[in-house]
Motif scaffolding. Structure first.
Motif, short mmCIF file in Angstrom:
data_model
loop_
_atom_site.label_atom_id
_atom_site.label_comp_id
_atom_site.label_asym_id
_atom_site.label_seq_id
_atom_site.Cartn_x
_atom_site.Cartn_y
_atom_site.Cartn_z
N TYR A 137 1.13 -1.18 -0.02
CA TYR A 137 0.12 0.42 -0.23
C TYR A 137 1.00 1.48 -0.49
O TYR A 137 2.20 1.24 0.60
N PHE A 146 -4.56 6.74 -1.94
CA PHE A 146 -4.25 5.09 -1.59
C PHE A 146 -4.17 4.19 -2.71
O PHE A 146 -5.18 3.82 -3.08
N VAL A 148 -3.54 0.82 -4.06
CA VAL A 148 -3.21 -0.92 -3.80
C VAL A 148 -2.00 -1.95 -5.40
O VAL A 148 -2.95 -1.60 -6.05
N LEU A 194 -9.78 -2.96 4.66
CA LEU A 194 -9.11 -3.27 3.04
C LEU A 194 -10.20 -4.09 2.59
O LEU A 194 -10.00 -4.24 0.95
#
Length: 320
Positions: A137, A146, A148, A194
Motif C-alpha cells: 500500500y 491510496f 493498492v 482494506l
C-alpha cells in the motif's frame, strides 16, 4: 555501488559505551549506542526481518543505502533516482516510494536487483506491506490517494480517491484488515477498510500527525504529532483517541516493537522516548545528542535505529 559516492562519504563508525537520560521526571534509562556515518539526507529507514540489514532512503543521492549495523558501515546502495522518501522490507522484497515519479520500486531483498517500477499515484510517499496478502500500500503526501499494489505481479491493483489533501504516514493492522493513515493538514487519522477498499472513518488526533504505528495483537494505534508535545493513542475498534502521552518535544516518527508492545519515538529532547503500550505511559528517555529523524526497530533483537538527517548518521541503540 558507485566508488566515488562512497569515497566522498568517508564512511566510518563512532562508538560510545552508552548514553543516559539527563532529564528529570522520567525513569532513567541507558543503552549501548553506536553511530554509523552514511552521509546524504536520510528520510526513512527500515530493518530486514531476516538479515538485520538496515535500509536507508537517501534523498540527496537518490539511492537506498544498505547498512550493516554490526560492521558499522554502508555495504551497498540501490539506485532509485528521484528523491526516495520511504522504504519497507519483508523476507523477499524491498519497496521504495519515490514521490517525484509517483512510483514504488521493488527490489529483490537477497540480490538487491531491481524487479519493477510500479505506478502508485502522483506523489506516492509512504509505503506499507502485507506479505501474507501479497499486497503493498502506498499513500500520497501530495494528493492523499491510496494505492493498492499486487506484490506478485508488481502491478497497481487499485487507486482509491483522496480522503484528505495529503497523507503523511501509513500503518497496517493486517489481522483486522485496516490501514491507518495520518493527515497532517486536518489533524486526523484516516481509517481504510482494506476489504471494502474504502475509507470508513476519520479520528481527530493531535496537531500535524505524521508518524504512525499499530500494535497488531491489541489493535492499538500510536500517532506521532509533529506540532505538539504528545503522542496520541487511538483505539482502532472504537475509532477514537483514548489517551495522549506527554513527550519532551514534538515527534514525527515512531516504531512499535510487537513482542513487548513498546513504542520508540523521536519525541525526546535530542534523543529517544520509550512508551509502554500496555500501560500507555512514558517509561524512559535516552539522550543521543542529535536531532533525531526517522525511527525503526528490529523486531528480533529490539535494536532501535534513529536517523540524524542533518549530519548523515544513523544511531544504533541496543538495550533501551
Amino acid at each position: 555501488m558507485h566508488g566515488s559516492q562512497f569515497s566522498r562519504r568517508g564512511l566510518f563508525t563512532l562508538v560510545s559505551a552508552g548514553a543516559a537520560v539527563v532529564l528529570g521526571g522520567t525513569a532513567a534509562a541507558t543503552g549501548r549506542v553506536s553511530t554509523v556515518q552514511v552521509g546524504g539526507t536520510i528520510s526513512a529507514i527500515a530493518v530486514s526481518p531476516v538479515t538485520g540489514l538496515v535500509y536507508a532512503a537517501d534523498q540527496a543521492s537518490g539511492a537506498v543505502l544498505v547498512v550493516d549495523p554490526d560492521a558499522g558501515r554502508v555495504v551497498s546502495a540501490l539506485a532509485v533516482g528521484g528523491e526516495p522518501s520511504d522504504v519497507v522490507v519483508d523476507t523477499d522484497r524491498i519497496y521504495v516510494a519515490n514521490p517525484p515519479g509517483g512510483t514504488v520500486l521493488a527490489f529483490d531483498s537477497q540480490t538487491h536487483r531491481l524487479l519493477s517500477v510500479v505506478g502508485a499515484g502522483a506523489g506516492a510517499s509512504a509505503v506499507a506491506i502485507d506479505p501474507q496478502a501479497n499486497l503493498v500500500y502506498a499513500v500520497s503526501g501530495k494528493t492523499g490517494t491510496f494505492a493498492v499494489l499486487d506484490s506478485i505481479s508488481l502491478t497497481q491493483q487499485d487507486l482509491l480517491p483522496a480522503p484528505k489533501p495529503g497523507l503523511a504516514g501509513i500503518a497496517l493492522d493486517r489481522g483486522r484488515r485496516r490501514a491507518y493513515c495520518t493527515s497532517p493538514t486536518t489533524n486526523s487519522v484516516e481509517i481504510c477498510d482494506l476489504d471494502q477498499g474504502a475509507f470508513t472513518a476519520s479520528v481527530p488526533v493531535g496537531a500535524s500527525p505524521t508518524g504512525i504505528g499499530v500494535h497488531e495483537l491489541s489493535g492499538t494505534v500510536f500517532v506521532a504529532n509533529s506540532a505538539i508535545h504528545h503522542m496520541s493513542i487511538v483505539d482502532g475498534s472504537a475509532r477514537a483517541q483514548v489517551k495522549t502521552v506527554l513527550l519532551r518535544s514534538e515527534a514525527s516518527s515512531l516504531a512499535v516493537h510487537q513482542a513487548s508492545d513498546v513504542v520508540y519515538t523521536n519525541g525526546g529532547q535530542n534523543g529517544l522516548s520509550r512508551v509502554d503500550g500496555r500501560t500507555e505511559t512514558l517509561t524512559g528517555e535516552l539522550g543521543l545528542g542529535v536531532n533525531p529523524g526517522d525511527v525503526a526497530v528490529d523486531q528480533r533483537t529490539r535494536t532501535v535505529y534513529v536517523t540524524d538527517p542533518l549530519h548523515g548518521t544513523i544511531t544504533v541503540v541496543r538495550d533501551f
